[in-house]
Design an enzyme around this catalytic site. Sequence first.
Site, PDB file in Angstrom:
ATOM      1  N   ALA A   1     -17.091  -4.794  -3.573  1.00 55.34           N
ATOM      2  CA  ALA A   1     -17.483  -4.132  -2.323  1.00 55.34           C
ATOM      3  C   ALA A   1     -18.985  -4.118  -2.104  1.00 55.34           C
ATOM      4  O   ALA A   1     -19.776  -3.988  -3.045  1.00 55.34           O
ATOM      5  CB  ALA A   1     -16.951  -2.710  -2.303  1.00 55.34           C
TER       6      ALA A   1
ATOM      7  N   HIS B   1      -4.043   5.853   3.716  1.00 59.25           N
ATOM      8  CA  HIS B   1      -4.712   4.707   3.099  1.00 59.25           C
ATOM      9  C   HIS B   1      -4.111   3.395   3.597  1.00 59.25           C
ATOM     10  O   HIS B   1      -4.828   2.445   3.937  1.00 59.25           O
ATOM     11  CB  HIS B   1      -4.565   4.837   1.582  1.00 59.25           C
TER      12      HIS B   1
ATOM     13  N   VAL C   1     -10.145   0.432  17.464  1.00 60.12           N
ATOM     14  CA  VAL C   1     -10.838  -0.525  16.622  1.00 60.12           C
ATOM     15  C   VAL C   1     -10.182  -1.892  16.754  1.00 60.12           C
ATOM     16  O   VAL C   1      -9.150  -2.047  17.398  1.00 60.12           O
ATOM     17  CB  VAL C   1     -10.829  -0.074  15.136  1.00 60.12           C
TER      18      VAL C   1
ATOM     19  N   ASP D   1       0.842  -1.192   0.000  1.00 59.95           N
ATOM     20  CA  ASP D   1       0.000   0.000   0.000  1.00 59.95           C
ATOM     21  C   ASP D   1       0.877   1.242   0.000  1.00 59.95           C
ATOM     22  O   ASP D   1       2.061   1.181  -0.311  1.00 59.95           O
ATOM     23  CB  ASP D   1      -0.923  -0.032   1.228  1.00 59.95           C
TER      24      ASP D   1
ATOM     25  N   ASP E   1     -14.194 -12.564  -7.520  1.00 56.07           N
ATOM     26  CA  ASP E   1     -14.200 -13.875  -6.854  1.00 56.07           C
ATOM     27  C   ASP E   1     -15.093 -13.880  -5.632  1.00 56.07           C
ATOM     28  O   ASP E   1     -15.863 -14.822  -5.417  1.00 56.07           O
ATOM     29  CB  ASP E   1     -12.770 -14.254  -6.451  1.00 56.07           C
TER      30      ASP E   1
ATOM     31  N   SER F   1     -10.968  -0.799  -1.822  1.00 58.97           N
ATOM     32  CA  SER F   1      -9.768  -0.795  -0.985  1.00 58.97           C
ATOM     33  C   SER F   1     -10.089  -1.215   0.439  1.00 58.97           C
ATOM     34  O   SER F   1      -9.227  -1.745   1.143  1.00 58.97           O
ATOM     35  CB  SER F   1      -9.139   0.605  -0.950  1.00 58.97           C
TER      36      SER F   1
ATOM     37  N   ASP G   1      -3.015   1.079  17.705  1.00 55.83           N
ATOM     38  CA  ASP G   1      -3.782  -0.114  17.359  1.00 55.83           C
ATOM     39  C   ASP G   1      -3.050  -1.016  16.368  1.00 55.83           C
ATOM     40  O   ASP G   1      -3.561  -2.081  16.017  1.00 55.83           O
ATOM     41  CB  ASP G   1      -5.143   0.281  16.774  1.00 55.83           C
TER      42      ASP G   1
END
Length: 492
Positions: free
Chosen positions: A351, A204, A221, A169, A381, A428, A178
């Site tokens: 998505a 990102h 999170v 990335d 897929d 993403s 985290d």
Amino acid sequence: MTLGLALMTGCSKEEIQVSDVAAQASRSNLAEATAQGVVRRSHEYIILSATDALPADLASKTAAANGKLTTELPGTGLAIATSTDPDFAAKASRISGVRSVIHDFSYQGYNPVSARETPALNESDNTNPASTGDNDRFFPLQWGHTAIQAPEAWNAGARGRGALVAVLDGGFDLTHPDLQANIQESVSYVPGEPAQFASTAFSHGTHTAGTIAAVDNTIGVVGVAPDAKLLLVKVLADGGRGSFSWMIQGIYYAVAHNADVINMSLGAAIPRNSKYLDDNGTPDDPSDDKVVNETKEIQELLVAIGKATTYANKKGTTVIASAGNDANNGQRDQDLVHIPSGATGVISISATGPIGWALNPLTADLDRVASYTNYGTSDVDFAAPGGDAEYPGNEIVTVAGVRQYAFAFDMVFSCTSAGRYSWSAGTSMAGPHAAGVAALIVGKNGGQMAPAQVRAVLRASADDLGKTGRDPYYGYGRVNAYRAVTTGFQAQ
């Protein structure tokens, strides 16, 4: 589509930032816009061998062709070279055992976003299923975990321990509270930029890594596979731009360092037949770019990426990539290919995302096909939560103590730069959910699992949505973490 909302931590009041919804290229002009986003690197080359082995003494033979060999990737049949000789490709192609020599291309792997401030947050209470026993502060906002039944997988004892996930990335916040404990290693293939994300804007790479394996530590999170380890590989600049040679080298590095899973939430939709810009050897000065027609080079670029991903599969690494955000039907428009999700052996993820989840969190459809996702029976897929921002209203609502615009809650919440958290939407964000499930599968297996087996478990355990069997939007189905680590192994 990349939409972000950042949240500061470590303060008495949290500052929230929500991105403006960036306008996307007109779908009617998609091929033209995409071609303009891909630029041929005039002095950078990829050498493709006719086999998986590189020719002997390639460095000296490359030098004899007026080039310099910079990187050899044994086992892939790929090497990287530079040359200022305009005839280098033709000369080097005549080396015995070489299939072709092509220019490297740069592309915009994702689009950074601007932001606007919104009201501060209050403390949030844990409203996720009580049976998880999870008390991470912002866990209630992670509706994607609910959609794929991640908490149920954790309750079944599957948390990803023993799995290593490589995240290819942009830059990463290596000190994020985290992430830090789960980061095994980091590296950058971007010249002049370290792996550490250099600004306080939306990160990102940090966001995708957090969705996969944020530590379950009561702070913020939780990742889908909170006990998996992360190998963070920077192949895009902090601004989101990268070169395909960096991607290839990143894949090779991940395999060499024993990654079980690779996640690539990046890519470019490239017309197979189109004109492109050439940087004329000065990539930072677009004023002297020239237009070239390189259909053959694009075909060979697909072969080169396929060599890298095939090598990863052969070495036992499962490769997952986002399907892309062009709302393109790959089954109908076969001229447009998405790299790397369209490469050999790659698991391509579309998505899903709700509309108005914050207004009806218990009844909202979490499996709605996202408005931007690429689709096509042969192009997808599996599906996974990627979020959306299609909710038309601007009202501000409160969920689990968090006060924010309703549309923001429909996106995916995860980590970002400077120890903060962010909402964002796109394939993403879908890819990391699937990569997290793959990590749970590998961990359940005790580590080291053949990619074909991982794919089989994903297929046996996915929720078959849409038309029965493989369909254009969900592929074989939306991934299901709980079924993957329970019934998936028996059904494969």
